[in-house]
Design an enzyme around this catalytic site. Structure first.
Site, PDB file in Angstrom:
ATOM      1  N   ASP A  29     -31.889 -25.345 -15.465  1.00 26.63           N
ATOM      2  CA  ASP A  29     -31.662 -25.082 -16.882  1.00 26.63           C
ATOM      3  C   ASP A  29     -30.202 -25.424 -17.221  1.00 26.63           C
ATOM      4  O   ASP A  29     -29.289 -25.102 -16.464  1.00 26.63           O
ATOM      5  CB  ASP A  29     -31.953 -23.602 -17.205  1.00 26.63           C
ATOM      6  CG  ASP A  29     -32.092 -23.343 -18.697  1.00 26.63           C
ATOM      7  OD1 ASP A  29     -33.205 -23.013 -19.139  1.00 26.63           O
ATOM      8  OD2 ASP A  29     -31.082 -23.478 -19.427  1.00 26.63           O
ATOM      9  N   ILE A  30     -30.010 -26.070 -18.355  1.00 31.46           N
ATOM     10  CA  ILE A  30     -28.674 -26.531 -18.752  1.00 31.46           C
ATOM     11  C   ILE A  30     -27.753 -25.356 -19.118  1.00 31.46           C
ATOM     12  O   ILE A  30     -26.533 -25.485 -19.087  1.00 31.46           O
ATOM     13  CB  ILE A  30     -28.792 -27.546 -19.918  1.00 31.46           C
ATOM     14  CG1 ILE A  30     -27.628 -28.514 -19.944  1.00 31.46           C
ATOM     15  CG2 ILE A  30     -28.999 -26.857 -21.252  1.00 31.46           C
ATOM     16  CD1 ILE A  30     -27.856 -29.725 -20.846  1.00 31.46           C
ATOM     17  N   GLY A  92     -39.589 -16.253 -28.426  1.00 36.48           N
ATOM     18  CA  GLY A  92     -38.315 -16.828 -27.990  1.00 36.48           C
ATOM     19  C   GLY A  92     -38.414 -18.255 -27.480  1.00 36.48           C
ATOM     20  O   GLY A  92     -37.462 -18.775 -26.893  1.00 36.48           O
ATOM     21  N   GLN A  93     -39.546 -18.915 -27.717  1.00 31.63           N
ATOM     22  CA  GLN A  93     -39.690 -20.296 -27.233  1.00 31.63           C
ATOM     23  C   GLN A  93     -38.903 -21.250 -28.132  1.00 31.63           C
ATOM     24  O   GLN A  93     -39.043 -21.212 -29.363  1.00 31.63           O
ATOM     25  CB  GLN A  93     -41.170 -20.699 -27.200  1.00 31.63           C
ATOM     26  CG  GLN A  93     -41.385 -22.059 -26.534  1.00 31.63           C
ATOM     27  CD  GLN A  93     -42.869 -22.430 -26.389  1.00 31.63           C
ATOM     28  OE1 GLN A  93     -43.753 -21.689 -26.820  1.00 31.63           O
ATOM     29  NE2 GLN A  93     -43.119 -23.579 -25.795  1.00 31.63           N
ATOM     30  N   HIS A  99     -43.285 -24.427 -20.107  1.00 28.89           N
ATOM     31  CA  HIS A  99     -42.416 -24.331 -18.933  1.00 28.89           C
ATOM     32  C   HIS A  99     -42.309 -22.875 -18.489  1.00 28.89           C
ATOM     33  O   HIS A  99     -42.418 -21.954 -19.289  1.00 28.89           O
ATOM     34  CB  HIS A  99     -41.012 -24.876 -19.226  1.00 28.89           C
ATOM     35  CG  HIS A  99     -40.352 -24.270 -20.434  1.00 28.89           C
ATOM     36  ND1 HIS A  99     -40.657 -24.670 -21.720  1.00 28.89           N
ATOM     37  CD2 HIS A  99     -39.421 -23.289 -20.559  1.00 28.89           C
ATOM     38  CE1 HIS A  99     -39.946 -23.963 -22.585  1.00 28.89           C
ATOM     39  NE2 HIS A  99     -39.190 -23.101 -21.906  1.00 28.89           N
ATOM     40  N   HIS A 101     -39.658 -20.308 -16.683  1.00 27.96           N
ATOM     41  CA  HIS A 101     -38.287 -20.059 -16.223  1.00 27.96           C
ATOM     42  C   HIS A 101     -38.369 -19.399 -14.848  1.00 27.96           C
ATOM     43  O   HIS A 101     -39.128 -18.436 -14.664  1.00 27.96           O
ATOM     44  CB  HIS A 101     -37.552 -19.109 -17.161  1.00 27.96           C
ATOM     45  CG  HIS A 101     -37.293 -19.654 -18.528  1.00 27.96           C
ATOM     46  ND1 HIS A 101     -36.068 -20.130 -18.923  1.00 27.96           N
ATOM     47  CD2 HIS A 101     -38.111 -19.798 -19.600  1.00 27.96           C
ATOM     48  CE1 HIS A 101     -36.136 -20.536 -20.187  1.00 27.96           C
ATOM     49  NE2 HIS A 101     -37.353 -20.348 -20.623  1.00 27.96           N
TER      50      HIS A 101
HETATM   51  P1  AMP Z   1     -37.391 -21.590 -24.060  1.00 28.66           P
HETATM   52  O1  AMP Z   1     -36.652 -20.605 -24.904  1.00 28.66           O
HETATM   53  O2  AMP Z   1     -38.343 -20.909 -23.123  1.00 28.66           O
HETATM   54  O3  AMP Z   1     -38.055 -22.682 -24.871  1.00 28.66           O
HETATM   55  O4  AMP Z   1     -36.298 -22.227 -23.117  1.00 28.66           O
HETATM   56  C1  AMP Z   1     -35.818 -23.525 -23.228  1.00 28.66           C
HETATM   57  C2  AMP Z   1     -34.763 -23.675 -22.174  1.00 28.66           C
HETATM   58  O5  AMP Z   1     -34.443 -25.055 -22.061  1.00 28.66           O
HETATM   59  C3  AMP Z   1     -33.445 -22.945 -22.476  1.00 28.66           C
HETATM   60  O6  AMP Z   1     -33.174 -22.003 -21.451  1.00 28.66           O
HETATM   61  C4  AMP Z   1     -32.401 -24.071 -22.507  1.00 28.66           C
HETATM   62  O7  AMP Z   1     -31.170 -23.705 -21.947  1.00 28.66           O
HETATM   63  C5  AMP Z   1     -33.092 -25.167 -21.716  1.00 28.66           C
HETATM   64  N1  AMP Z   1     -32.659 -26.533 -22.018  1.00 28.66           N
HETATM   65  C6  AMP Z   1     -32.452 -27.092 -23.224  1.00 28.66           C
HETATM   66  N2  AMP Z   1     -32.103 -28.379 -23.111  1.00 28.66           N
HETATM   67  C7  AMP Z   1     -32.068 -28.645 -21.784  1.00 28.66           C
HETATM   68  C8  AMP Z   1     -31.755 -29.805 -21.013  1.00 28.66           C
HETATM   69  N3  AMP Z   1     -31.414 -30.983 -21.561  1.00 28.66           N
HETATM   70  N4  AMP Z   1     -31.824 -29.714 -19.654  1.00 28.66           N
HETATM   71  C9  AMP Z   1     -32.157 -28.553 -19.072  1.00 28.66           C
HETATM   72  N5  AMP Z   1     -32.467 -27.442 -19.740  1.00 28.66           N
HETATM   73  C10 AMP Z   1     -32.423 -27.476 -21.073  1.00 28.66           C
END
Ligand code: AMP
Length: 105
Positions: A29-30, A92-93, A99, A101
């Site tokens: 995760d970024i 919170g998506q 995906h 976490h």
């Molecule tokens: P969600 O709230 O479950 O949709 O989580 C989306 C996740 O994607 C968040 O934790 C972000 O930090 C992560 N994210 C967003 N852009 C990127 C990226 N380019 N590479 C890796 N993770 C990312």
């Protein structure tokens, strides 16, 4: 399709990939919330848990098996870790490509 995770899967956007197989990719995760924070992502575009179909049953099994493999690879399998899935805006998506976490450490 304008989906960030589809672009990561197609290597159009870089990611720190931990492991990858035919149907699932795991990358960091970024914006990590814990020392280990991975995203376990099916290569097939499924927007959220709400869009999972009967035909995806096997893929969802693969998703969890790959999560377990990733946990082992980064060294949190035996200590324990958390898997969480956000569903919809109210859950919170933020990225509408299914995906899990994987958090630990
Ligand atoms: P969600 O709230 O479950 O949709 O989580 C989306 C996740 O994607 C968040 O934790 C972000 O930090 C992560 N994210 C967003 N852009 C990127 C990226 N380019 N590479 C890796 N993770 C990312």
């Amino acid at each position: 399709m304008d989906c960030l995770f589809c672009k990561i899967i197609k290597k159009e956007i870089p990611s720190k990939t931990v492991l990858e197989n035919e149907s699932v990719i795991v990358f960091e995760d970024i914006n990590p919330k814990m020392p280990v924070h991975l995203l376990v992502v099916p290569k097939k575009h499924i927007a959220s848990v709400n869009e999972i179909k009967e035909e995806d049953k096997e893929l969802i099994g693969e998703l969890f098996l790959t999560a377990k493999q990733a946990a082992e690879k980064v060294g949190v399998k035996d200590k324990g870790y958390k898997l969480s899935v956000h569903v919809g805006e109210g859950g919170g998506q933020e990225i509408f490509h299914l995906h899990i976490h994987l958090l630990g450490g």
